[in-house]
Motif scaffolding. Structure first.
Motif, short mmCIF file in Angstrom:
data_model
loop_
_atom_site.label_atom_id
_atom_site.label_comp_id
_atom_site.label_asym_id
_atom_site.label_seq_id
_atom_site.Cartn_x
_atom_site.Cartn_y
_atom_site.Cartn_z
N ASP A 1 -29.34 -34.53 1.89
CA ASP A 1 -29.22 -33.45 2.87
C ASP A 1 -30.30 -32.40 2.65
O ASP A 1 -30.04 -31.19 2.67
CB ASP A 1 -27.82 -32.80 2.86
CG ASP A 1 -27.58 -31.96 4.11
OD1 ASP A 1 -28.47 -31.91 4.97
OD2 ASP A 1 -26.50 -31.35 4.21
N HIS B 1 -33.51 -33.28 6.65
CA HIS B 1 -33.99 -32.50 7.79
C HIS B 1 -35.46 -32.19 7.55
O HIS B 1 -35.79 -31.52 6.58
CB HIS B 1 -33.18 -31.20 7.93
CG HIS B 1 -31.70 -31.46 8.07
ND1 HIS B 1 -31.07 -31.54 9.29
CD2 HIS B 1 -30.75 -31.70 7.14
CE1 HIS B 1 -29.77 -31.79 9.10
NE2 HIS B 1 -29.56 -31.89 7.80
N LYS C 1 -26.25 -38.23 15.62
CA LYS C 1 -25.67 -37.17 14.77
C LYS C 1 -25.06 -36.09 15.65
O LYS C 1 -25.68 -35.68 16.63
CB LYS C 1 -26.79 -36.58 13.90
CG LYS C 1 -26.59 -35.14 13.42
CD LYS C 1 -25.72 -35.06 12.20
CE LYS C 1 -25.42 -33.64 11.76
NZ LYS C 1 -26.52 -32.93 11.16
N HIS D 1 -30.34 -38.90 4.96
CA HIS D 1 -29.91 -37.62 5.53
C HIS D 1 -30.86 -36.54 5.03
O HIS D 1 -30.67 -35.97 3.96
CB HIS D 1 -28.47 -37.32 5.12
CG HIS D 1 -27.93 -36.03 5.67
ND1 HIS D 1 -26.59 -35.69 5.59
CD2 HIS D 1 -28.52 -34.99 6.30
CE1 HIS D 1 -26.40 -34.52 6.14
NE2 HIS D 1 -27.56 -34.06 6.57
N HIS E 1 -21.97 -35.53 4.21
CA HIS E 1 -21.80 -34.55 3.12
C HIS E 1 -20.34 -34.14 2.81
O HIS E 1 -19.97 -32.98 2.95
CB HIS E 1 -22.65 -33.30 3.35
CG HIS E 1 -22.64 -32.70 4.73
ND1 HIS E 1 -21.49 -32.43 5.41
CD2 HIS E 1 -23.65 -32.29 5.53
CE1 HIS E 1 -21.80 -31.89 6.57
NE2 HIS E 1 -23.11 -31.80 6.68
ZN ZN Z 1 -27.85 -32.16 6.99
#
Ligand code: ZN
Ligand code: DUC
Ligand code: ZN
Length: 492
Positions: free
Chosen positions: A319, A64, A155, A62, A243
Motif C-alpha cells: 500500500d 499508489h 478498485k 497494491h 489492507h
Molecule cells: Zn492503497
C-alpha cells in the motif's frame, strides 16, 4: 552441454520454488527461466549465489504511483522513482492504480496512467481500474471494455467524500466485474463512522496526528468488510479486501471463506510491524505514520500473522502511498493541519520485502527456515501473481519470466531515511533487520547489482491480463437472483 548454452546461470544458490527449497543452479535464456538443477552448463554470464537465497522477484499488487489521492493530493512519486525504489527492495512487478475521480472519463484515465508508466517505469506493471465516477458511460461502456482489454481488477472506496461509491453503485460495479471477468478490490471502511468520529475529535481539540488512529474505529473496518462480503455473496462476485488491519476484520473474512464465499484479502507491513503508538510522536512528526486504515495493536499483529498462516489472508502488499513531510504532501493544507487534513499514506515499496524477510526468515528458528522461505515467496510474490492473473510472474519455474531477487540472508541493515523513492522518509527508520536483496533481475536483465540501478526509465512493460481463476464466480446464485427461485426474473 555446449558452451554458452544459457544467457545467464545463477550458480550454487538456495533456490526457492513452490515445490520446495533446494540447492540448485538456475538458468535463463532470453527472458525466461529454462532450467533449474544441478551442475547446469555454462552461461554467457554467471552469478555466484553461494550462501545466497534465489527467490522470485516480488509482486506488489497494491501501490499508489503518480496518483491523485482520495483527498485530491498528488503523491510524491513518479513511475520512475517508485519503481526504482521497488527494484532496490527486490520487487519486479507492481500493480498500481488508474485512478478515476468524479467527472473523469475512465478510458482517458487509463490512457494517461499508461503513458506515465510507459515513460517512467523501470519494472513491469499492471493497473487496477479505480472507479469513482460510476456513471452510465463508465458502467455500461468503459469499464467492460477496459476489463476485456486486460485490466482485470477494479478498485473501489467505501469511504472518502471525493471517491466513495454508494451501495447501489458498488452493486453495479460488482455485477459489471462479474459479467466481464475482473476481481473487485475494496477499501472497506464505514464512511459515516469515520466522518462522525473525525469531526467530533477535531471539534473537541484533539487534532494531533495520533488522533487519526482513534478517528478510524475498528468498527468501521468490521462493518464495511461485512457489508462488502454480503454484496459479493449476493452478486456472486469474487472480491479482494485491501489492507485488513484488525483481528475482527480477519475473522469476518475467515467466516465468509468458511461458508464458501470467494473472498481474498491482504494485509501490509505497517499492520504487521507497527501499532497506533507509532503515531504518538512530538508535534506533527506523527504525520509521517498517518495511513488508512490506521495501525492497530500488538494483538492485531498476532491475529494478522495467524490469518496469513491459516490462508484467510493470502497477500502482503505495501500500500505504497507516498507523501512528503512538506507543503507538497502531508502539509498541503498548511503548516498546522489537524489530522483530518493530513494526506493518508506512507512509502512501502522498498521496505516491504526486507521487513517481511527479516521477520519470517532471518528470525525463524533454523528448522523452520525452509518452510518460512516458501511462505515468504508465497505471500509476497506467488499468491499476488496467481490472484491477479500474472502467470509469468511471482515464481521460479520453467517458462516463467526470469524475475529474480538474490538475497544475502546475513547482511545486517539498520534502516535510515535513505530510500530510492521520492518521499524523503522511511516509516521504519531506526529498525535493525537482517537480509537484503543484493541482485535483482527482470526478464533475465540486471535491474540492481552492487547497489546500482541498471535499468532505464520506460523499460518496464505493461502487462495485460486474462480473466484467471480468481475472477471466476462460484456459480451459486442468491435466491432473489436465481430465476429458478425468484418467479423467473432475469437479473444478471
Ligand atoms: Zn492503497
Ligand atoms: N487507502 C489506501 O489503500 N491507500 C492509501 C490511502 C487509503 O486510504
Ligand atoms: Zn485503501
Amino acid at each position: 552441454m555446449a558452451s554458452g548454452e544459457f544467457d545467464l546461470v545463477i550458480r550454487g544458490g538456495t533456490v526457492v520454488t513452490s515445490a520446495g527449497v533446494m540447492e540448485a543452479d538456475l538458468a535463463v535464456s532470453g527472458e525466461a527461466i529454462v532450467a533449474i538443477g544441478h551442475k547446469l552448463g555454462p552461461g554467457r554470464r554467471e552469478i555466484d549465489a553461494t550462501d545466497r537465497y534465489v527467490l522470485p522477484g516480488g509482486v506488489d499488487p497494491h501501490c499508489h504511483i503518480e496518483q491523485l489521492s482520495g483527498g485530491g493530493i498528488m503523491n510524491a512519486d513518479t513511475f520512475e522513482t517508485a519503481t526504482r525504489s521497488a527494484a532496490f527492495g527486490g520487487t519486479t512487478s507492481v500493480i498500481s492504480f488508474a485512478a478515476q475521480h468524479r467527472e473523469m472519463n475512465l478510458a482517458t484515465v487509463v490512457k494517461d496512467y499508461a503513458a506515465l508508466a510507459a515513460k517512467g517505469a523501470v519494472i513491469d506493471h499492471a493497473f487496477h481500474l479505480m472507479v469513482a465516477n460510476p456513471d452510465r458511460q463508465t458502467i455500461e461502456h468503459d469499464l467492460p471494455a477496459l476489463i476485456r482489454a486486460g485490466h482485470r481488477s477494479v478498485k473501489v472506496f467505501m469511504t472518502y467524500d471525493r471517491v466513495q461509491v454508494q451501495d447501489e453503485q458498488l452493486l453495479d460495479i460488482l455485477l459489471v466485474s462479474r459479467q466481464n471477468g475482473a476481481l473487485v478490490c475494496v477499501h472497506a471502511e464505514n464512511h459515516g463512522l469515520l466522518k462522525w468520529m473525525g469531526e467530533r475529535l477535531v471539534a473537541r481539540g484533539y487534532t494531533a496526528p495520533k488522533y487519526h488512529a482513534v478517528s478510524h474505529p475498528r468498527a468501521a473496518e468490521i462493518e464495511a468488510i461485512h457489508r462488502v462480503i454480503a454484496f459479493a455473496e449476493f452478486i456472486d462476485q469474487p472480491v479482494m479486501i485491501f489492507h485488513v488491519s484488525t483481528a475482527e476484520g480477519a475473522d469476518v473474512i475467515r467466516q465468509a471463506r468458511g461458508r464458501g464465499v470467494k473472498i481474498f484479502a491482504e494485509t501490509c507491513p505497517h499492520y504487521l510491524f507497527q501499532t497506533m503508538d507509532d503515531l504518538d510522536l512530538p508535534g506533527l512528526e506523527g504525520a509521517r505514520m498517518i495511513c488508512s486504515p490506521p495501525q492497530r495493536t500488538a494483538s492485531d499483529q498476532g491475529a494478522l500473522w495467524q490469518a496469513l498462516e491459516l490462508g484467510d489472508l493470502q497477500v502482503i502488499s505495501s500500500d505504497h502511498a507516498p507523501y512528503r513531510m512538506d507543503e507538497t504532501g502531508k502539509f498541503s493544507a498548511g503548516s498546522r493541519p489537524n489530522f483530518k487534513q493530513i494526506a493518508n499514506g506512507m512509502p512501502g515499496l522498498e521496505m516491504r520485502l526486507p521487513l517481511v524477510f527479516d521477520a519470517l526468515v532471518s528470525r525463524a528458528p533454523a528448522e523452520r527456515r525452509d518452510e518460512n522461505l516458501m511462505k515468504f515467496a508465497e505471500w509476497t510474490a506467488t499468491a499476488p501473481a496467481r490472484i491477479y492473473d500474472l502467470p509469468k510472474k511471482g515464481a521460479l519455474a520453467i517458462g516463467a519470466d526470469a524475475d529474480i531477487a538474490i538475497w544475502d540472508p546475513s547482511r545486517p541493515v539498520t534502516l535510515t531515511d535513505e530510500l530510492h523513492d521520492n518521499t524523503g522518509y522511511n516509516p521504519f527508520r531506526g529498525r535493525s533487520i537482517t537480509g537484503w536483496p543484493e541482485t535483482v533481475i527482470q526478464r533475465g536483465a540486471l535491474l540492481v547489482e552492487n547497489g546500482q540501478l541498471h535499468a532505464k526509465p520506460g523499460q518496464g512493460r505493461l502487462v495485460l491480463r486474462e480473466a484467471g481463476p480468481a475472477t471466476q464466480p462460484t456459480g451459486r446464485l442468491a435466491p432473489e437472483i436465481d430465476p429458478a427461485r425468484n418467479f423467473g426474473a432475469k437479473l444478471l
